[in-house]
Design an enzyme around this catalytic site. Structure first.
Site, PDB file in Angstrom:
ATOM      1  N   VAL A 143       3.984 -13.858  16.552  1.00 14.25           N
ATOM      2  CA  VAL A 143       5.087 -14.874  16.360  1.00 14.25           C
ATOM      3  C   VAL A 143       6.383 -14.439  17.118  1.00 14.25           C
ATOM      4  CG1 VAL A 143       6.345 -16.248  15.005  1.00 14.25           C
ATOM      5  CG2 VAL A 143       4.009 -15.708  14.405  1.00 14.25           C
ATOM      6  N   GLY A 155       4.850   1.225  11.452  1.00 19.99           N
ATOM      7  CA  GLY A 155       4.782   0.620  12.817  1.00 19.99           C
ATOM      8  C   GLY A 155       3.935   1.326  13.512  1.00 19.99           C
ATOM      9  N   LYS A 180      12.396   0.288  11.963  1.00 17.66           N
ATOM     10  CA  LYS A 180      13.645  -0.216  11.561  1.00 17.66           C
ATOM     11  C   LYS A 180      14.731   0.679  11.849  1.00 17.66           C
ATOM     12  CE  LYS A 180      11.124  -2.155   7.578  1.00 17.66           C
ATOM     13  NZ  LYS A 180      10.732  -1.946   6.081  1.00 17.66           N
ATOM     14  N   ARG A 208       5.985   2.153  -2.924  1.00 17.16           N
ATOM     15  CA  ARG A 208       7.111   3.271  -2.920  1.00 17.16           C
ATOM     16  C   ARG A 208       8.312   2.923  -2.841  1.00 17.16           C
ATOM     17  NH1 ARG A 208       8.788   3.355   2.225  1.00 17.16           N
ATOM     18  NH2 ARG A 208       7.206   2.805   3.731  1.00 17.16           N
TER      19      ARG A 208
END
Length: 446
Positions: free
Chosen positions: A200, A162, A235, A291
């Site tokens: 979106v 991010g 996350k 990974r």
């Protein structure tokens, strides 16, 4: 099987890899950078190498030198640091070390978001409308915006996590977002190029765990992970399977993930990430993480596999066969971080109390304990609370009890925020999207 393994990482993921290696009878070598000398992964390894400082976790030469000095046969990079470094993969190959990951050529192609997007699109994997070439300045971004229209997602072309991502709804916002993405991409990855894609709203972030086998085939595990609970594009809570995915959509997601991975001759564990529009069932390729993911334990719990063991067996060139697996109930992961639960700012400090929950369906992968110190040098992730059960309802019930029982004192901790997410009706209903945290934070304001 590999006989000795250098774990080129720290904290909870180092412990996670060491745990499986020990079960397989593999000798392990841990690293620490001085400030990490008291962490559990250092005590649990068979041998330890001290690094010259925190930055050495990103130093290819230091990692390879540690492997040589200890006689390690293989290197497992975990996640973060050098886990997606083609340079380390190549250096291991030169030194005759087994690299527990994909080949460097695959890593290089997939690390470039523009190149990866174009590559998979040419093979029929759906992508969002966006720039086929990287953007290098505001003028180029504005010209692209005329073609694509607003709103736009702006991303650093290199790297992940991010870093540098932002949304632009007009020319002024686009100029600022491009400057931020370019600056952060240059600082973190040495690459200032930028990718633009159509933004979106109301979308979900879902991903498919893949494993490229030595025979050239690719396995896509059947329980996709929903990673839509994010703050600042990072996350926070993940679950599997996704409440927004039915069986036909799941089949299409897995097929697209296999196509993307096979197109680059992928080997070892990886994750193909997609953006999903729940109302239409349309999904679009985002990237491939080359990974092991932070959230891999929920796939292990839902599918009854050990992904680290599979990684080691593939790296060793074993004749690995992954039998078709069925999803065993539901699983969620909560990232426990040394962060202010209101402003999400890092809050390092000495850990004076550490009490983990336990019970049926409760797993804690932790990197700290009472008496250790959380320093400001690294990511604030302390542990992962993994909760599994027969269905989503049972997992939610177990998670509430587990989050209440988890006790950490000393550093700032985000446990109150995780409880807040769990109590949110949008989350409990399963109808949330990537905007859930922003809405949750906004609802706090008077």
């Amino acid at each position: 099987m590999i006989e000795s393994l250098l774990v080129a990482n720290r904290g909870e993921i180092a412990r996670r890899v060491i745990r499986t290696a020990r079960a397989l009878g593999v000798r392990t070598v841990a690293l620490h950078a001085g400030v990490d000398a008291d962490l559990p992964h250092v005590r649990e390894a068979d041998e330890v190498v001290a690094l010259p400082g925190p930055a050495a976790y990103r130093d290819v030469e230091a990692v390879v030198a540690a492997a040589r000095a200890t006689g390690a046969e293989a290197v497992h990079p975990g996640y973060g640091f050098l886990s997606e470094s083609p340079a380390l993969a190549r250096a291991c190959g030169k030194e005759g070390l087994l690299w527990v990951g994909p080949d460097p050529e695959s890593m290089e192609l997939l690390a470039d978001k523009v190149a990866a997007r174009n590559h998979v699109a040419a093979r029929g994997v759906p992508v969002l409308p966006g720039t086929a070439d990287a953007v290098t300045g505001v003028d180029g971004a504005l010209a692209a915006a005329r073609r694509l229209g607003y709103p736009l997602m702006v991303k650093a072309s290199a790297g992940g996590g991010g870093i540098g991502m932002g949304v632009a709804g007009n020319d002024d916002e686009l100029g600022r977002a491009v400057a931020t993405a370019a600056s952060r991409g240059r600082g973190a990855f040495g690459d200032a190029r930028v990718l633009l894609e159509r933004y979106v709203s109301g979308a979900r972030h879902v991903e498919v765990q893949v494993l490229g086998l030595p025979d050239g085939s690719v396995v896509a595990f059947p329980a996709e992970r929903d990673c839509s609970v994010q703050r600042r594009h990072q996350k926070v809570v993940e679950e599997t399977p996704s409440p927004a995915v039915d069986a036909p959509l799941r089949s299409r997601l897995r097929a697209a993930a296999v196509t993307a991975a096979q197109s680059v001759g992928y080997r070892n564990a990886g994750t193909v990430e997609f953006l999903l529009q729940p109302g239409t069932g349309e999904f679009f390729f985002l990237e491939v993480n080359t990974r092991l993911q932070v959230e891999h334990p929920i796939t292990e719990e839902a599918c009854g596999v050990d992904l680290v063991e599979l990684q080691l067996r593939v790296a060793a060139g074993e004749d690995v066969h992954v039998e078709p697996v069925e999803v065993r109930g539901h699983a969620m992961e909560f990232r426990v971080c040394a962060e202010d639960p209101v402003r999400f700012l890092p809050g390092p400090g000495a850990v004076t109390e550490w009490a983990e929950p336990s019970g049926p369906g409760i797993r804690v992968d932790s990197g700290y304990a009472a008496g250790t110190t959380v320093t400001p040098h690294f990511d604030p992730l302390l542990a992962k609370l993994v909760v599994s059960g027969a269905d989503r309802t049972q997992v939610l019930e177990r998670a509430r009890d587990a989050l209440e029982a988890f006790r950490v004192r000393g550093p700032k901790i985000n446990l109150p925020f995780l409880r807040e997410v769990l109590a949110d009706p949008e989350f409990t209903s399963g109808t949330y999207d990537t905007g859930i945290v922003d809405r949750l934070v906004a609802s706090r304001r008077p």
